[in-house]
Design a protein around this motif. Structure first.
Motif, PDB file in Angstrom:
ATOM      1  N   ARG A 227       2.743 -12.254   2.259  1.00  0.00           N
ATOM      2  CA  ARG A 227       1.820 -11.202   1.838  1.00  0.00           C
ATOM      3  C   ARG A 227       2.532 -10.194   0.954  1.00  0.00           C
ATOM      4  O   ARG A 227       3.758 -10.127   0.916  1.00  0.00           O
ATOM      5  CB  ARG A 227       1.214 -10.486   3.050  1.00  0.00           C
ATOM      6  N   ILE A 228       1.731  -9.374   0.273  1.00  0.00           N
ATOM      7  CA  ILE A 228       2.247  -8.281  -0.550  1.00  0.00           C
ATOM      8  C   ILE A 228       1.755  -6.968   0.043  1.00  0.00           C
ATOM      9  O   ILE A 228       0.554  -6.783   0.258  1.00  0.00           O
ATOM     10  CB  ILE A 228       1.779  -8.401  -2.014  1.00  0.00           C
ATOM     11  N   ILE A 229       2.676  -6.067   0.328  1.00  0.00           N
ATOM     12  CA  ILE A 229       2.349  -4.743   0.835  1.00  0.00           C
ATOM     13  C   ILE A 229       2.580  -3.762  -0.309  1.00  0.00           C
ATOM     14  O   ILE A 229       3.698  -3.657  -0.833  1.00  0.00           O
ATOM     15  CB  ILE A 229       3.211  -4.370   2.051  1.00  0.00           C
ATOM     16  N   LEU A 230       1.546  -3.015  -0.677  1.00  0.00           N
ATOM     17  CA  LEU A 230       1.596  -2.146  -1.844  1.00  0.00           C
ATOM     18  C   LEU A 230       1.578  -0.687  -1.421  1.00  0.00           C
ATOM     19  O   LEU A 230       0.720  -0.264  -0.638  1.00  0.00           O
ATOM     20  CB  LEU A 230       0.399  -2.441  -2.761  1.00  0.00           C
ATOM     21  N   TYR A 231       2.520   0.077  -1.949  1.00  0.00           N
ATOM     22  CA  TYR A 231       2.582   1.523  -1.747  1.00  0.00           C
ATOM     23  C   TYR A 231       2.364   2.205  -3.097  1.00  0.00           C
ATOM     24  O   TYR A 231       3.036   1.884  -4.079  1.00  0.00           O
ATOM     25  CB  TYR A 231       3.928   1.940  -1.155  1.00  0.00           C
ATOM     26  N   ASP A 232       1.453   3.149  -3.126  1.00  0.00           N
ATOM     27  CA  ASP A 232       1.066   3.801  -4.378  1.00  0.00           C
ATOM     28  C   ASP A 232       2.013   4.949  -4.719  1.00  0.00           C
ATOM     29  O   ASP A 232       2.260   5.834  -3.888  1.00  0.00           O
ATOM     30  CB  ASP A 232      -0.363   4.336  -4.244  1.00  0.00           C
ATOM     31  N   ARG A 233       2.517   4.913  -5.927  1.00  0.00           N
ATOM     32  CA  ARG A 233       3.303   6.027  -6.471  1.00  0.00           C
ATOM     33  C   ARG A 233       2.746   6.313  -7.867  1.00  0.00           C
ATOM     34  O   ARG A 233       3.242   5.775  -8.863  1.00  0.00           O
ATOM     35  CB  ARG A 233       4.786   5.672  -6.519  1.00  0.00           C
ATOM     36  N   PRO A 234       1.704   7.123  -7.947  1.00  0.00           N
ATOM     37  CA  PRO A 234       0.996   7.312  -9.212  1.00  0.00           C
ATOM     38  C   PRO A 234       1.923   7.760 -10.347  1.00  0.00           C
ATOM     39  O   PRO A 234       2.780   8.632 -10.171  1.00  0.00           O
ATOM     40  CB  PRO A 234      -0.032   8.406  -8.878  1.00  0.00           C
ATOM     41  N   VAL A 405       6.347  -0.922  -4.644  1.00  0.00           N
ATOM     42  CA  VAL A 405       6.112   0.514  -4.749  1.00  0.00           C
ATOM     43  C   VAL A 405       5.908   0.846  -6.221  1.00  0.00           C
ATOM     44  O   VAL A 405       6.777   0.579  -7.053  1.00  0.00           O
ATOM     45  CB  VAL A 405       7.295   1.323  -4.184  1.00  0.00           C
ATOM     46  N   GLY A 406       4.739   1.407  -6.555  1.00  0.00           N
ATOM     47  CA  GLY A 406       4.471   1.743  -7.949  1.00  0.00           C
ATOM     48  C   GLY A 406       3.065   2.263  -8.121  1.00  0.00           C
ATOM     49  O   GLY A 406       2.351   2.532  -7.142  1.00  0.00           O
ATOM     50  N   ASP A 407       2.653   2.408  -9.373  1.00  0.00           N
ATOM     51  CA  ASP A 407       1.334   2.939  -9.702  1.00  0.00           C
ATOM     52  C   ASP A 407       0.258   1.913  -9.332  1.00  0.00           C
ATOM     53  O   ASP A 407       0.104   0.878  -9.990  1.00  0.00           O
ATOM     54  CB  ASP A 407       1.288   3.255 -11.200  1.00  0.00           C
ATOM     55  N   LYS A 416      -3.372  -8.933  -7.224  1.00  0.00           N
ATOM     56  CA  LYS A 416      -4.503  -9.704  -6.716  1.00  0.00           C
ATOM     57  C   LYS A 416      -4.689 -10.992  -7.499  1.00  0.00           C
ATOM     58  O   LYS A 416      -5.173 -11.998  -6.953  1.00  0.00           O
ATOM     59  CB  LYS A 416      -5.766  -8.848  -6.762  1.00  0.00           C
ATOM     60  N   ALA A 417      -4.280 -10.986  -8.781  1.00  0.00           N
ATOM     61  CA  ALA A 417      -4.405 -12.190  -9.600  1.00  0.00           C
ATOM     62  C   ALA A 417      -3.461 -13.298  -9.145  1.00  0.00           C
ATOM     63  O   ALA A 417      -3.644 -14.467  -9.526  1.00  0.00           O
ATOM     64  CB  ALA A 417      -4.133 -11.851 -11.066  1.00  0.00           C
ATOM     65  N   LEU A 418      -2.473 -12.972  -8.307  1.00  0.00           N
ATOM     66  CA  LEU A 418      -1.522 -13.977  -7.819  1.00  0.00           C
ATOM     67  C   LEU A 418      -2.138 -14.875  -6.745  1.00  0.00           C
ATOM     68  O   LEU A 418      -1.572 -15.931  -6.423  1.00  0.00           O
ATOM     69  CB  LEU A 418      -0.276 -13.295  -7.260  1.00  0.00           C
ATOM     70  N   GLY A 419      -3.233 -14.446  -6.150  1.00  0.00           N
ATOM     71  CA  GLY A 419      -3.855 -15.241  -5.097  1.00  0.00           C
ATOM     72  C   GLY A 419      -3.240 -15.064  -3.730  1.00  0.00           C
ATOM     73  O   GLY A 419      -3.544 -15.821  -2.805  1.00  0.00           O
ATOM     74  N   LEU A 420      -2.367 -14.057  -3.580  1.00  0.00           N
ATOM     75  CA  LEU A 420      -1.751 -13.761  -2.287  1.00  0.00           C
ATOM     76  C   LEU A 420      -2.487 -12.599  -1.628  1.00  0.00           C
ATOM     77  O   LEU A 420      -3.055 -11.750  -2.320  1.00  0.00           O
ATOM     78  CB  LEU A 420      -0.276 -13.380  -2.467  1.00  0.00           C
ATOM     79  N   PRO A 421      -2.487 -12.530  -0.295  1.00  0.00           N
ATOM     80  CA  PRO A 421      -3.073 -11.354   0.359  1.00  0.00           C
ATOM     81  C   PRO A 421      -2.328 -10.091  -0.063  1.00  0.00           C
ATOM     82  O   PRO A 421      -1.092 -10.046  -0.040  1.00  0.00           O
ATOM     83  CB  PRO A 421      -2.870 -11.642   1.855  1.00  0.00           C
ATOM     84  N   VAL A 422      -3.070  -9.071  -0.463  1.00  0.00           N
ATOM     85  CA  VAL A 422      -2.499  -7.788  -0.863  1.00  0.00           C
ATOM     86  C   VAL A 422      -3.039  -6.722   0.072  1.00  0.00           C
ATOM     87  O   VAL A 422      -4.246  -6.583   0.254  1.00  0.00           O
ATOM     88  CB  VAL A 422      -2.846  -7.437  -2.321  1.00  0.00           C
ATOM     89  N   GLU A 423      -2.117  -5.969   0.679  1.00  0.00           N
ATOM     90  CA  GLU A 423      -2.512  -4.916   1.614  1.00  0.00           C
ATOM     91  C   GLU A 423      -1.987  -3.594   1.104  1.00  0.00           C
ATOM     92  O   GLU A 423      -0.791  -3.428   0.862  1.00  0.00           O
ATOM     93  CB  GLU A 423      -1.933  -5.235   2.997  1.00  0.00           C
ATOM     94  N   TYR A 424      -2.866  -2.627   0.927  1.00  0.00           N
ATOM     95  CA  TYR A 424      -2.455  -1.296   0.501  1.00  0.00           C
ATOM     96  C   TYR A 424      -2.132  -0.446   1.734  1.00  0.00           C
ATOM     97  O   TYR A 424      -2.878  -0.433   2.717  1.00  0.00           O
ATOM     98  CB  TYR A 424      -3.558  -0.625  -0.319  1.00  0.00           C
ATOM     99  N   ARG A 425      -1.035   0.274   1.666  1.00  0.00           N
ATOM    100  CA  ARG A 425      -0.646   1.158   2.766  1.00  0.00           C
ATOM    101  C   ARG A 425      -0.266   2.530   2.215  1.00  0.00           C
ATOM    102  O   ARG A 425       0.227   2.648   1.089  1.00  0.00           O
ATOM    103  CB  ARG A 425       0.521   0.583   3.571  1.00  0.00           C
ATOM    104  N   SER A 426      -0.454   3.553   3.039  1.00  0.00           N
ATOM    105  CA  SER A 426      -0.004   4.888   2.679  1.00  0.00           C
ATOM    106  C   SER A 426       1.505   4.951   2.741  1.00  0.00           C
ATOM    107  O   SER A 426       2.157   4.171   3.462  1.00  0.00           O
ATOM    108  CB  SER A 426      -0.613   5.924   3.632  1.00  0.00           C
ATOM    109  N   LEU A 427       2.080   5.884   1.992  1.00  0.00           N
ATOM    110  CA  LEU A 427       3.540   5.992   1.968  1.00  0.00           C
ATOM    111  C   LEU A 427       4.059   6.261   3.371  1.00  0.00           C
ATOM    112  O   LEU A 427       3.500   7.079   4.109  1.00  0.00           O
ATOM    113  CB  LEU A 427       3.967   7.133   1.036  1.00  0.00           C
ATOM    114  N   PRO A 428       5.164   5.581   3.763  1.00  0.00           N
ATOM    115  CA  PRO A 428       5.694   5.765   5.112  1.00  0.00           C
ATOM    116  C   PRO A 428       6.363   7.132   5.248  1.00  0.00           C
ATOM    117  O   PRO A 428       6.774   7.719   4.282  1.00  0.00           O
ATOM    118  CB  PRO A 428       6.722   4.649   5.238  1.00  0.00           C
TER     119      PRO A 428
END
Length: 428
Positions: A227-234, A405-407, A416-428
């Motif tokens: 899976r891919i875990i995404l952290y937003d850093r605008p 970690v990124g925008d 999402k275009a990779l076809g893998l599960p993507v989960e967004y999480r808040s910054l730890p």
């Protein structure tokens, strides 16, 4: 308490390292960061054989002796170290023994060190690499595994704020277990001169509490493999990619095939991973992978800071490299030979300084290596079969948890275009 000694008369210096069971993996679960605070306060006051000393007085005495004391922790071990001039070894060891055995943990200094640790944590939370590294242990090992809490021991803001002086004293007492401790000494002295000094300062040390839990045979429970875990850093111009998985080996196993395989894949600047992302694609200033020897299941970690517009393509490229590595393009003889040569050429660095020798000595003991391990290592590296390197357990693409970690606005559609599960999480 055991003693390991190596004479080194190149300069009139003696290096002493007290290595204790219970590293970062043994930090408090209720108040993460207890160990970091405890280590930071060792030099801030003592109540030992030299009487009550505060931090400034300890610093003045160390300066007069030409000595220094430091403390740090890795996953499996805590280290408290002394560098001393040979003529001042006896007096330096006496002060070192008080710092190790009788820290005062003064309340005012606790608040000062607490502020420093909280500032470090706040800074870590703004750095992409720090965010990824904080999230990685629980995702790779599971939150209940000894390695699942932290890789660096900084703790959490909540834990650090909650620690009391009593917590520090209790953690120190549990950590200081003479039966499991080893004093490593490298320098300009002799065993005959050294042992009476060590016996005088440490010979009466007794365990004052039950030992801390240490990582042994715990089974990892990965939380995000595949899976891919995404952290937003605008607004971040880069995407920081960290991928990891637990390995089915410990540092006490024969890890030479794995080391060579990792060097081919991502461990060297000439590796496939770095060449592809940095030199061929120009998407990254540098990408690498590592497999650190630990007492428990070793962590495989891959890092790649890349252009945010290439985050998805970079993950696809990493997964493609791994598929080739395990399938159509396994390690080639020429690549493995370059990795062998690099490993052998790097061995003299294990003996260039007393500090390097001290580290090599400690690793050999902690990982249960024989006394002739380093002497026989070049021949064993040369004799690792190519088939063994190809069979080494470098993780497959589906075994890795990817942390990005990124925008989010720029990166999420690519992921999402990779076809893998993507989960967004808040910054730890």
């Amino acid at each position: 308490m055991k003693v390991q000694f190596v004479a080194n008369t190149a300069v009139p210096v003696v290096r002493v390292q007290l290595a204790l069971d219970g590293g970062v993996a043994a930090d408090s679960r209720e108040k993460p960061g207890t160990q970091r605070l405890m280590l930071g306060l060792l030099r801030e006051g003592t109540t030992g054989a030299l009487g009550r000393l505060d931090g400034p007085e300890i610093a003045r005495r160390l300066e007069r002796l030409g000595a220094s004391v430091s403390a740090s922790a890795v996953l499996d071990r805590t280290r408290i170290s002394l560098n001393a001039l040979t003529p001042n070894l006896a007096a330096s060891l006496q002060l070192f023994a008080d710092i190790v055995q009788a820290p005062a943990f003064p309340e005012d200094q606790l608040e000062r060190i607490r502020g420093q640790v909280l500032a470090d944590l706040a800074n870590e939370a703004t750095e992409p690499g720090g965010i990824a590294l904080r999230a990685a242990p629980a995702l790779i090992y599971g939150p209940d595994h000894p390695y699942g809490q932290s890789f660096n021991g900084n703790g959490t803001p909540e834990g650090v704020k909650a620690v009391t002086r009593a917590d520090l004293a209790a953690f120190h007492a549990a950590l200081l277990q003479p039966a499991d401790a080893t004093l490593f000494v490298v320098g300009d002295t002799s065993l005959a001169a050294l042992l009476p000094l060590l016996e005088q300062q440490f010979g009466r040390l007794k365990a004052a509490a039950a030992p801390l839990p240490v990582a042994k045979a715990a089974t990892p429970a990965p939380q995000a493999a595949g899976r891919i875990i995404l952290y937003d850093r605008p607004g971040a111009p880069q995407a920081f990619i960290l991928a990891g998985a637990p390995l089915p080996l410990t540092g006490r196993d024969d890890i030479l095939p794995l080391t060579l395989a990792n060097d081919v894949f991502g461990g060297l600047t000439t590796s496939r991973l770095n060449r592809l992302l940095r030199e061929e694609k120009g998407w990254s200033y540098g990408a690498s992978s590592s497999a650190a020897p630990t007492r428990g299941a070793m962590p495989f970690l891959l890092t790649a800071p890349v252009d945010r517009e290439r985050a998805g393509e970079s993950i696809a490229a990493i997964r493609g490299l791994l598929a080739e590595f395990h399938g159509s393009r396994p390690p080639e003889a020429a690549e493995v030979d370059r990795a062998r040569a690099s490993s052998v050429r790097g061995l003299p660095a294990e003996f260039e300084t007393g500090g390097a020798m001290l580290g090599a000595l400690e690793r050999s003991v902690v990982l249960g290596r024989p006394d002739d391990y380093l002497a026989t290592l070049p021949a064993r590296i040369d004799n690792v079969p190519l088939a063994a390197v190809r069979a080494a357990p470098i993780p497959a693409a589906g075994d890795l948890a990817f942390i990005v970690v990124g925008d989010r606005a720029a990166i999420e559609p690519q992921l999402k275009a990779l076809g893998l599960p993507v989960e967004y999480r808040s910054l730890p």
